[in-house]
Design an enzyme around this catalytic site. Structure first.
Site, PDB file in Angstrom:
ATOM      1  N   CYS A  10       0.463   3.178   3.628  1.00  0.00           N
ATOM      2  CA  CYS A  10       1.011   2.709   4.905  1.00  0.00           C
ATOM      3  C   CYS A  10       1.979   1.547   4.760  1.00  0.00           C
ATOM      4  CB  CYS A  10      -0.130   2.312   5.836  1.00  0.00           C
ATOM      5  SG  CYS A  10      -0.941   0.768   5.357  1.00  0.00           S
ATOM      6  N   CYS A  57      -7.204  -0.529   1.448  1.00  0.00           N
ATOM      7  CA  CYS A  57      -6.227  -1.107   2.377  1.00  0.00           C
ATOM      8  C   CYS A  57      -6.901  -1.342   3.724  1.00  0.00           C
ATOM      9  CB  CYS A  57      -5.056  -0.147   2.522  1.00  0.00           C
ATOM     10  SG  CYS A  57      -3.911  -0.595   3.847  1.00  0.00           S
ATOM     11  N   CYS A  77      -8.329  -4.843  -9.796  1.00  0.00           N
ATOM     12  CA  CYS A  77      -7.875  -3.788 -10.685  1.00  0.00           C
ATOM     13  C   CYS A  77      -7.392  -2.607  -9.830  1.00  0.00           C
ATOM     14  CB  CYS A  77      -9.029  -3.375 -11.588  1.00  0.00           C
ATOM     15  SG  CYS A  77      -8.580  -2.159 -12.824  1.00  0.00           S
ATOM     16  N   CYS A 137       0.855  -1.182   0.000  1.00  0.00           N
ATOM     17  CA  CYS A 137       0.000   0.000   0.000  1.00  0.00           C
ATOM     18  C   CYS A 137       0.899   1.244   0.000  1.00  0.00           C
ATOM     19  CB  CYS A 137      -0.881  -0.001   1.236  1.00  0.00           C
ATOM     20  SG  CYS A 137      -1.749   1.555   1.514  1.00  0.00           S
ATOM     21  N   CYS A 173      -4.918   1.336   6.497  1.00  0.00           N
ATOM     22  CA  CYS A 173      -5.056   2.802   6.467  1.00  0.00           C
ATOM     23  C   CYS A 173      -6.331   3.230   5.754  1.00  0.00           C
ATOM     24  CB  CYS A 173      -3.837   3.449   5.822  1.00  0.00           C
ATOM     25  SG  CYS A 173      -3.742   3.238   4.027  1.00  0.00           S
TER      26      CYS A 173
END
Ligand SMILES: [Zn+2]
Length: 177
Positions: free
Chosen positions: A98, A143, A166, A95, A146
């Site tokens: 984070c 995510c 995607c 991510c 976060c």
């Protein structure tokens, strides 16, 4: 606390290093600071941040403009703009907000859509919600740590899952194995 436990488990290769660091508590023993463990150590430190409760202005300060628009306000990258769209190197896509590990390179495939696509995420790394924008029902993915927007999940992906995750390249940081 649950998030911390999960994300450590999800670090995979870094788990042993983190376990070592957790045991020694001192943190930077010569052994733990060695070579490829650097990223894992940085992640361990980053886990002290209360990711789910950063303010909008804190996020804006941490991210590039495009990362901020995508992760925090669900913007979509223009297709074929991601520098690593064709990347076939072995590693992990974290991510961009984070650094939680989201996808393994083994699950990346060429969807010909212009966005990096995966047929499976790393266990527990993503949350989903219904997205009714664009006059259709889509599954939004974000995510799990976060809450940053990553992209959408579709049911037209390849075997073995049939799913197409995607993603926006701006929401990903690639970490070479
Ligand atoms: Zn995140």
């Amino acid at each position: 606390m649950l998030n911390k436990t999960l994300s450590r488990r999800e670090l995979g290769l870094g788990a042993a290093v983190l376990a070592l660091a957790a045991c020694t508590k001192a943190g930077t023993t010569a052994q733990a600071a060695e070579g490829s463990t650097k990223g894992a150590m940085e992640k361990k430190m980053s886990e002290n941040i209360d990711w789910a409760n950063l303010t909008d202005s804190q996020w804006k300060a941490r991210l590039t403009d495009q990362e901020y628009k995508v992760l925090r306000h669900e913007a979509t990258d223009r297709p074929f703009t991601y520098a690593l769209l064709e990347n076939k190197e072995t590693g992990i896509y974290d991510c961009a907000g984070c650094e939680l590990p989201l996808f393994e390179s083994e699950t990346k495939f060429d969807s010909r859509t212009g966005w990096p696509s995966f047929w499976q995420n790393i266990d527990g790394s993503l949350g989903t919600k219904e997205d009714r924008k664009l006059f259709s029902l889509r599954t939004e993915m974000h995510c799990s740590r976060c809450k940053g927007h990553i992209g959408h999940i579709f049911n037209d992906g390849p075997a073995p899952t049939g799913k197409r995750f995607c993603a926006n390249g701006s929401a990903l940081h690639f970490r070479k194995a």
